[in-house]
Design a protein around this motif. Sequence first.
Motif, mmCIF file in Angstrom:
data_model
loop_
_atom_site.group_PDB
_atom_site.id
_atom_site.type_symbol
_atom_site.label_atom_id
_atom_site.label_comp_id
_atom_site.label_asym_id
_atom_site.label_seq_id
_atom_site.Cartn_x
_atom_site.Cartn_y
_atom_site.Cartn_z
ATOM 1 N N LEU A 1 0.837 -1.212 0.038
ATOM 2 C CA LEU A 1 -0.086 -0.027 0.043
ATOM 3 C C LEU A 1 0.633 1.222 0.185
ATOM 4 O O LEU A 1 0.589 2.298 -0.681
ATOM 5 C CB LEU A 1 -0.961 0.078 1.375
ATOM 6 C CG LEU A 1 -1.853 1.400 1.232
ATOM 7 C CD1 LEU A 1 -2.805 1.346 -0.003
ATOM 8 C CD2 LEU A 1 -2.670 0.914 2.585
ATOM 9 N N ASP A 2 1.839 1.179 0.782
ATOM 10 C CA ASP A 2 2.775 2.400 1.036
ATOM 11 C C ASP A 2 3.346 2.586 -0.542
ATOM 12 O O ASP A 2 3.410 3.984 -1.060
ATOM 13 C CB ASP A 2 4.171 2.334 1.911
ATOM 14 C CG ASP A 2 4.762 3.309 2.141
ATOM 15 O OD1 ASP A 2 4.126 4.578 2.372
ATOM 16 O OD2 ASP A 2 6.173 3.322 2.262
ATOM 17 N N ALA A 3 3.865 1.438 -1.217
ATOM 18 C CA ALA A 3 4.363 1.878 -2.553
ATOM 19 C C ALA A 3 3.458 2.416 -3.537
ATOM 20 O O ALA A 3 3.748 3.230 -4.385
ATOM 21 C CB ALA A 3 5.050 0.180 -2.997
ATOM 22 N N ALA A 4 2.290 1.683 -3.460
ATOM 23 C CA ALA A 4 1.164 2.135 -4.277
ATOM 24 C C ALA A 4 0.858 3.581 -4.127
ATOM 25 O O ALA A 4 0.570 4.339 -4.993
ATOM 26 C CB ALA A 4 0.118 1.303 -4.216
ATOM 27 N N TRP A 5 0.782 3.823 -3.165
ATOM 28 C CA TRP A 5 0.397 5.477 -2.449
ATOM 29 C C TRP A 5 1.552 6.373 -2.983
ATOM 30 O O TRP A 5 1.226 7.337 -3.566
ATOM 31 C CB TRP A 5 0.261 5.468 -0.871
ATOM 32 C CG TRP A 5 -0.483 6.640 -0.511
ATOM 33 C CD1 TRP A 5 0.340 7.925 -0.043
ATOM 34 C CD2 TRP A 5 -1.850 7.252 -0.652
ATOM 35 N NE1 TRP A 5 -0.563 8.816 0.344
ATOM 36 C CE2 TRP A 5 -1.904 8.493 -0.072
ATOM 37 C CE3 TRP A 5 -2.881 6.301 -1.024
ATOM 38 C CZ2 TRP A 5 -3.173 9.046 -0.059
ATOM 39 C CZ3 TRP A 5 -4.092 7.017 -0.842
ATOM 40 C CH2 TRP A 5 -4.245 8.344 -0.429
ATOM 41 N N PHE A 6 2.860 5.918 -2.989
ATOM 42 C CA PHE A 6 3.925 6.725 -3.251
ATOM 43 C C PHE A 6 3.910 6.966 -4.840
ATOM 44 O O PHE A 6 3.790 8.010 -5.330
ATOM 45 C CB PHE A 6 5.142 6.140 -2.930
ATOM 46 C CG PHE A 6 6.208 6.774 -3.518
ATOM 47 C CD1 PHE A 6 6.810 7.932 -2.830
ATOM 48 C CD2 PHE A 6 6.821 6.548 -4.553
ATOM 49 C CE1 PHE A 6 7.970 8.629 -3.444
ATOM 50 C CE2 PHE A 6 8.152 7.329 -5.269
ATOM 51 C CZ PHE A 6 8.328 8.328 -4.707
ATOM 52 N N ALA A 7 3.338 5.881 -5.585
ATOM 53 C CA ALA A 7 3.139 5.912 -6.996
ATOM 54 C C ALA A 7 2.050 7.019 -7.271
ATOM 55 O O ALA A 7 2.295 7.699 -8.231
ATOM 56 C CB ALA A 7 3.071 4.718 -7.619
ATOM 57 N N LEU A 8 0.998 6.969 -6.567
ATOM 58 C CA LEU A 8 -0.119 7.848 -6.796
ATOM 59 C C LEU A 8 0.012 9.245 -6.395
ATOM 60 O O LEU A 8 0.104 10.208 -7.307
ATOM 61 C CB LEU A 8 -1.243 7.459 -5.862
ATOM 62 C CG LEU A 8 -2.493 8.496 -5.717
ATOM 63 C CD1 LEU A 8 -3.033 8.364 -6.869
ATOM 64 C CD2 LEU A 8 -3.465 8.028 -4.805
ATOM 65 N N GLU A 9 0.759 9.574 -5.225
ATOM 66 C CA GLU A 9 1.391 10.773 -5.009
ATOM 67 C C GLU A 9 2.269 11.394 -5.985
ATOM 68 O O GLU A 9 2.251 12.680 -6.326
ATOM 69 C CB GLU A 9 2.072 10.769 -3.694
ATOM 70 C CG GLU A 9 0.979 10.698 -2.497
ATOM 71 C CD GLU A 9 1.673 10.965 -1.075
ATOM 72 O OE1 GLU A 9 3.041 10.292 -1.091
ATOM 73 O OE2 GLU A 9 1.119 11.240 -0.169
ATOM 74 N N ASP A 10 2.918 10.619 -6.654
ATOM 75 C CA ASP A 10 3.981 11.023 -7.637
ATOM 76 C C ASP A 10 3.313 11.454 -8.783
ATOM 77 O O ASP A 10 3.531 12.581 -9.308
ATOM 78 C CB ASP A 10 5.019 9.807 -7.941
ATOM 79 C CG ASP A 10 6.466 9.950 -8.765
ATOM 80 O OD1 ASP A 10 6.788 11.473 -8.376
ATOM 81 O OD2 ASP A 10 6.531 9.697 -9.684
ATOM 82 N N ARG A 11 2.344 10.626 -9.197
ATOM 83 C CA ARG A 11 1.529 10.927 -10.566
ATOM 84 C C ARG A 11 0.863 12.187 -10.239
ATOM 85 O O ARG A 11 0.893 13.109 -11.236
ATOM 86 C CB ARG A 11 0.780 9.806 -10.837
ATOM 87 C CG ARG A 11 -0.287 10.135 -12.069
ATOM 88 C CD ARG A 11 -1.145 9.203 -12.217
ATOM 89 N NE ARG A 11 -1.933 8.605 -11.605
ATOM 90 C CZ ARG A 11 -3.265 9.081 -11.106
ATOM 91 N NH1 ARG A 11 -3.823 10.070 -11.953
ATOM 92 N NH2 ARG A 11 -4.005 8.593 -10.427
ATOM 93 N N LEU A 12 0.250 12.374 -9.275
ATOM 94 C CA LEU A 12 -0.618 13.435 -8.725
ATOM 95 C C LEU A 12 0.267 14.828 -8.708
ATOM 96 O O LEU A 12 -0.087 15.909 -9.135
ATOM 97 C CB LEU A 12 -1.442 13.558 -7.509
ATOM 98 C CG LEU A 12 -2.595 12.262 -7.603
ATOM 99 C CD1 LEU A 12 -3.253 12.286 -6.231
ATOM 100 C CD2 LEU A 12 -3.518 12.750 -8.614
ATOM 101 N N LEU A 13 1.434 14.682 -8.129
ATOM 102 C CA LEU A 13 2.328 15.764 -8.064
ATOM 103 C C LEU A 13 2.953 16.343 -9.308
ATOM 104 O O LEU A 13 3.082 17.552 -9.703
ATOM 105 C CB LEU A 13 3.693 15.544 -7.089
ATOM 106 C CG LEU A 13 3.191 15.667 -5.717
ATOM 107 C CD1 LEU A 13 4.423 15.153 -4.819
ATOM 108 C CD2 LEU A 13 2.764 17.052 -5.045
#
Length: 129
Positions: free
Chosen positions: A96-108
């Motif tokens: 979940l942490d890795a997926a959340w990081f990928a989501l945040e990266d895309r949004l940023l």
Amino acid sequence: LRRAEAAGGTGAGTGSATAARGEASEEEKEPSIVMTSALPPPEELQAFAASLRQLLSGKMDFSDCSCPELEPCFSRCLAREPASRPVAAAEALEELDAAWFALEDRLLKARPKMDQHGRQPSKFASQPR
């Protein structure tokens, strides 16, 4: 009487005999559920039941999810077969942490760039004169 007052009674005959002895009655020991509002409308209950049936069937559809980065993590956690699920909560949390990081990266990356004052630069400022 003093014990009844300490236990929440008034000592004026309003407390129970068990409260007077400093003991909790059966009603006081078990919390009760108090409904403060009416049941949800039938449409909401039907939608909830449909979602629950889908979840229990093991066929989750995340196509409406606006976070494709989270889909593999959720799918794996909700897998019907135990061997397909994370072995431990720590493993699921790492995914979940890795997926959340990928989501945040895309949004940023999709966010408009800001200047040092937190404002969007003017589209006219960078044009040559």
